[in-house]
Each structure stands twice: as structure tokens, then as C-alpha cells.
Design an enzyme around this catalytic site. Structure first.
Site, mmCIF file in Angstrom:
data_model
loop_
_atom_site.group_PDB
_atom_site.id
_atom_site.type_symbol
_atom_site.label_atom_id
_atom_site.label_comp_id
_atom_site.label_asym_id
_atom_site.label_seq_id
_atom_site.Cartn_x
_atom_site.Cartn_y
_atom_site.Cartn_z
ATOM 1 N N CYS A 25 -6.105 75.942 60.528
ATOM 2 C CA CYS A 25 -6.570 75.310 61.772
ATOM 3 C C CYS A 25 -7.571 76.208 62.506
ATOM 4 O O CYS A 25 -7.232 77.306 62.937
ATOM 5 C CB CYS A 25 -5.336 75.038 62.634
ATOM 6 S SG CYS A 25 -5.662 74.675 64.359
ATOM 7 N N CYS A 28 -6.678 77.064 66.126
ATOM 8 C CA CYS A 28 -5.544 78.006 66.123
ATOM 9 C C CYS A 28 -6.057 79.438 65.949
ATOM 10 O O CYS A 28 -5.522 80.372 66.560
ATOM 11 C CB CYS A 28 -4.575 77.674 64.993
ATOM 12 S SG CYS A 28 -3.846 76.023 65.106
#
Length: 101
Positions: A25, A28
Site C-alpha cells: 500500500c 501506508c
């Protein structure tokens, strides 16, 4: 020695900020250095726990994680704040001040 359960991790007076993330991600990855800055600034006033949703699907399902990163702040085992998306440092610091012990 057994690893503590998720329930054990979020108990206690010290707020626990849980970062639900995944290695793949992009947002993230943006959040990670912000969390590092947060722990550098506030020390032991908050405990940061990172949960990889790909490896801990039970926890992700339990808290209905639908997008990542999602952060949940627990105090005394209860959710006191929850937000999805990259969170800026000032927001996280404000939460620690608000809910810190």
C-alpha cells in the site's frame, strides 16, 4: 514465550494507536515515517502498533477495515478515535494530548 493477543495489546491506560496497513500500500508507506516522528516526539505517552492486514485478517475483519491505512486509537481497550487515510503528524499529536495519560 507467547505473543500477546490483540486484546492484550489494546488494554491499559496508555493509549494504543493501531495502524492497519499492508506492505503493498503506497499511502501506508507514506504513513510509516509520520508514525516514527510521532513516537520520537511523544515517547511513551502512546504505544504504536502496526497490524499487517494481509497477515492478521481476523483483526482486520473484527474491526471492519475496508481501506488502508486505517488508524484506530484505543484507550482502556475501547475505540476513542478512528480514521482512514494518511494522517498528518499534528492530528496524531493532538490525539495523544487529548487521550494521553
Amino acid at each position: 514465550m507467547n505473543k500477546p493477543s490483540f486484546g492484550d495489546l489494546i488494554k491499559g491506560e496508555t493509549p494504543v494507536l493501531v495502524d492497519f496497513y499492508a506492505d503493498w500500500c503506497g499511502p501506508c508507506k507514506q504513513q510509516a515515517p509520520i508514525l516514527k516522528q510521532l513516537t520520537d516526539r511523544v515517547g511513551d505517552k502512546v504505544r504504536v502498533v502496526k497490524i499487517n492486514v494481509d497477515k492478521a485478517q481476523k483483526a482486520a475483519d473484527q474491526y471492519q477495515i475496508r481501506s488502508i491505512p486505517t488508524m484506530i486509537l484505543f484507550k482502556d481497550g475501547k475505540i476513542v478515535w478512528r480514521q482512514s487515510g494518511v494522517q498528518p503528524l499534528h492530528t496524531l499529536e493532538g490525539l495523544v494530548k487529548q487521550f494521553g495519560s
